[in-house]
Design an enzyme around this catalytic site. Structure first.
Site, short mmCIF file in Angstrom:
data_model
loop_
_atom_site.label_atom_id
_atom_site.label_comp_id
_atom_site.label_asym_id
_atom_site.label_seq_id
_atom_site.Cartn_x
_atom_site.Cartn_y
_atom_site.Cartn_z
N GLU A 19 0.82 -1.21 0.00
CA GLU A 19 0.00 0.00 0.00
C GLU A 19 0.86 1.26 0.00
OE1 GLU A 19 -2.76 -0.34 3.21
OE2 GLU A 19 -3.92 -1.92 2.25
N HIS B 50 -10.24 1.46 0.76
CA HIS B 50 -10.59 0.70 1.96
C HIS B 50 -12.10 0.60 2.18
CE1 HIS B 50 -6.33 1.29 2.82
NE2 HIS B 50 -6.44 0.35 3.73
#
Length: 267
Positions: free
Chosen positions: A86, A119
């Site tokens: 990420e 997310h």
């Protein structure tokens, strides 16, 4: 004709934050800064540990525990794979593209929006596949309890939506908000230090700590001490944010060389 200054482009690995110069302070100082911010939760963890924080640290660093963690795929995903991939995508890859177009300060706040949106799916997936109840996800997300009247108000604002849909919406927005704020923080660290290692370690540490359990802290027997630690941690974090991320500590920051004049986040 007017001469135009041409600057050599930094190496690709350096732009991605993978370099040797200044790597030790880039790994240590941002992690210390993040631990200062978590002074309240760390103090609460020490208070609630039946055998003491020192024992927990020794136990966590034991060879057996390390070996168990390395065999645990869920642990590896949360503390190694997710932080590394990420940060590589949303910080190391996106910021060098955004900085020349928007400047470093704007890029620090734009890149995390993509990180927050990425997310959104977590809460929906947990509910869809029946891994957790809504209350379990709420407890996991923020250790908070939501009053029924808040949902009634939201149901009146969002007609046609069931109570479950409203709760999923609230949880998704909550997760988007705090992941975006966290993304801005690690983007700031990456821009200031020019290293990938700092954001990765901070990301892994925050995944381990989870969202601060403010609800249980307010109901804790040692509430005054805990609240003082929470406030002290926040104050020290604000005071140390710029000194501990001073670009002079980490050598020439490659990402800041992409702009002609250093601005705010780069200076």
């Amino acid at each position: 004709m007017r001469a135009v200054e041409v600057r050599p482009s930094p190496p690709l690995l350096a732009l991605l934050g993978i370099r040797i110069e200044g790597s030790v302070p880039a790994a240590v100082l941002p992690l210390i800064l993040t631990m200062v911010l978590f002074l309240g939760p760390l103090t609460q963890m020490a208070m609630d540990s039946p055998k003491g924080l020192l024992y927990e640290v020794k136990s966590g660093l034991s060879l057996k525990n390390v070996a168990d963690c390395l065999r645990d795929l869920c642990w590896l995903r949360s503390h190694v794979v997710a932080p590394l991939t990420e940060e590589l995508v949303f910080r190391a890859s996106m910021l060098p593209i955004l900085v020349p177009c928007t400047g470093p300060t704007a890029a620090v706040f734009i890149a995390p929006l993509f990180f927050g949106v990425a997310h959104f799916h977590h809460v929906i997936e947990q509910l869809r596949f029946g891994h957790d109840s809504v209350r379990d996800i709420l407890a996991c997300a923020g250790k908070m309890s939501c009053s029924k009247c808040e949902y009634v108000c939201l149901l009146s604002i969002l007609p046609g939506m069931s109570e479950l849909s409203v709760m999923v919406f609230c949880l998704s927005m909550f997760q988007f908000s705090y992941t975006s704020v966290f993304g801005a923080y690690t983007a700031f660290i990456f821009t200031r230090t020019g290293h990938l290692v700092g954001p990765v370690l901070c990301h892994s540490f925050c995944n381990w700590m989870g969202f601060p359990a403010l609800g249980s802290a307010l109901q804790h027997p040692q509430r005054p001490v805990l609240m003082l630690c929470y406030e002290l941690g926040l104050l020290l974090f604000v005071l140390l944010l710029f000194p501990l991320t001073d670009p002079l500590l980490f050598g020439i920051t490659p990402i800041c060389s992409l702009i002609l004049e250093p601005r705010s986040a780069c200076s």
